[in-house]
Design an enzyme around this catalytic site. Structure first.
Site, PDB file in Angstrom:
ATOM      1  N   GLY A   5      -3.313   6.442   6.776  1.00  0.00           N
ATOM      2  CA  GLY A   5      -2.461   5.315   6.632  1.00  0.00           C
ATOM      3  C   GLY A   5      -1.086   5.740   6.947  1.00  0.00           C
ATOM      4  N   GLN A  39       7.941   6.287   8.316  1.00  0.00           N
ATOM      5  CA  GLN A  39       7.481   7.653   8.830  1.00  0.00           C
ATOM      6  C   GLN A  39       7.605   7.858  10.087  1.00  0.00           C
ATOM      7  OE1 GLN A  39       3.454   7.011   6.401  1.00  0.00           O
ATOM      8  NE2 GLN A  39       3.858   8.998   6.314  1.00  0.00           N
ATOM      9  N   CYS A  91       0.360  13.004   1.887  1.00  0.00           N
ATOM     10  CA  CYS A  91       1.190  12.127   2.559  1.00  0.00           C
ATOM     11  C   CYS A  91       1.428  12.921   4.124  1.00  0.00           C
ATOM     12  CB  CYS A  91       2.341  11.694   1.960  1.00  0.00           C
ATOM     13  SG  CYS A  91       3.235  10.703   2.976  1.00  0.00           S
ATOM     14  N   LEU A  92       1.323  12.139   5.140  1.00  0.00           N
ATOM     15  CA  LEU A  92       1.584  12.770   6.477  1.00  0.00           C
ATOM     16  C   LEU A  92       3.023  13.137   6.479  1.00  0.00           C
ATOM     17  CD1 LEU A  92      -0.393  10.641   9.137  1.00  0.00           C
ATOM     18  CD2 LEU A  92      -1.113  12.698   8.181  1.00  0.00           C
ATOM     19  N   HIS A 111       0.114   3.128  -1.956  1.00  0.00           N
ATOM     20  CA  HIS A 111       0.974   4.301  -1.414  1.00  0.00           C
ATOM     21  C   HIS A 111       1.960   3.852  -0.193  1.00  0.00           C
ATOM     22  CE1 HIS A 111       0.877   8.719   0.219  1.00  0.00           C
ATOM     23  NE2 HIS A 111       1.449   8.014   0.925  1.00  0.00           N
ATOM     24  N   GLU A 112       1.113   3.048   0.725  1.00  0.00           N
ATOM     25  CA  GLU A 112       1.882   2.522   1.764  1.00  0.00           C
ATOM     26  C   GLU A 112       2.939   1.675   1.516  1.00  0.00           C
ATOM     27  OE1 GLU A 112       1.530   4.422   4.238  1.00  0.00           O
ATOM     28  OE2 GLU A 112      -0.378   5.315   3.931  1.00  0.00           O
ATOM     29  N   HIS A 132       5.990   3.446   0.488  1.00  0.00           N
ATOM     30  CA  HIS A 132       6.828   3.788   1.639  1.00  0.00           C
ATOM     31  C   HIS A 132       7.764   2.861   1.929  1.00  0.00           C
ATOM     32  CE1 HIS A 132       5.243   7.824   2.927  1.00  0.00           C
ATOM     33  NE2 HIS A 132       4.122   7.392   2.852  1.00  0.00           N
TER      34      HIS A 132
HETATM   35 NI    NI Z   1       2.452   8.529   2.872  1.00  0.00          NI
END
Ligand code: NI
Length: 191
Positions: A46, A51, A108-109, A150-151, A154
């Site tokens: 995701g 990000q 998380c990326l 989670h997204e 963000h």
């Molecule tokens: Ni993340």
């Protein structure tokens, strides 16, 4: 070889509230394409627009799992999970469908090499628009529900490390401090 840069922990962009999309235009299409490409290059499941430095309410998700029997309800119809993927969520919001919370491991990326356990609603009802602006309603659970929560975090400037236990925060404090001090994006590459 392709590479992509993702904003890292410490970037002020990750702490901003994303603005809703009002124009479903070519710019949005191009943004979604860039995000999907980045997610696959980085091998993530995701990605939220902040990000990639764009504080707009855009999320892409692809759990990239083997075909299985999991289903979701999209606009009142029960369909296989893999048919809704990759999932593009514009202006998403959700409500929990019951009181059940599940503790599960997340990463998380934007925060490489950090993992921690987060309590999320097991089953949620999601409202969003697709890339053309058409509204949809999605009921889902388990990993997809976790990923959407989670997204959406963000988009509100919240990171999963804000929600992990004090013990896990302590365990990861050195990595988080180093990421913040470095102040540069994370680069992912694929061959
Ligand atoms: Ni993340």
């Amino acid at each position: 070889m392709s590479s992509v840069q993702i904003h890292a922990y410490g970037s002020p962009t990750l702490r901003k509230k994303a603005v809703p999309i009002k124009q479903f235009d070519k710019r949005l299409q191009e943004q979604v394409d860039r995000m999907l490409q980045a997610m696959y290059i980085a091998n993530g499941i995701g990605l939220a627009a902040p990000q990639m430095g764009e504080t707009r309410q855009v999320v892409v998700i692809d759990l990239q799992m083997e075909p299985n029997s999991e289903t979701v309800t999209l606009d009142g119809k029960l369909i296989p999970l893999q048919l809704v993927q990759p999932l593009v969520l514009i202006n998403p919001s959700f409500d929990p469908l019951n009181d059940i919370l599940m503790l599960g491991e997340e990463g998380c990326l934007s925060i490489p090499n950090v993992h921690g356990h987060v309590n999320r609603h097991l089953k949620i009802f999601v409202k969003y628009q697709d890339i053309e602006g058409t509204p949809h309603e999605l009921t889902c659970e388990h990993l997809l529900a976790r990923c959407i929560q989670h997204e959406v975090d963000h988009l509100n400037g919240i990171l999963f490390v804000d929600r992990i236990s004090k013990t896990e925060r302590k365990e990861n404090a050195a990595i988080l401090k180093a990421l913040k001090a470095r102040g540069s994006p994370v680069e992912y590459e694929t061959t």
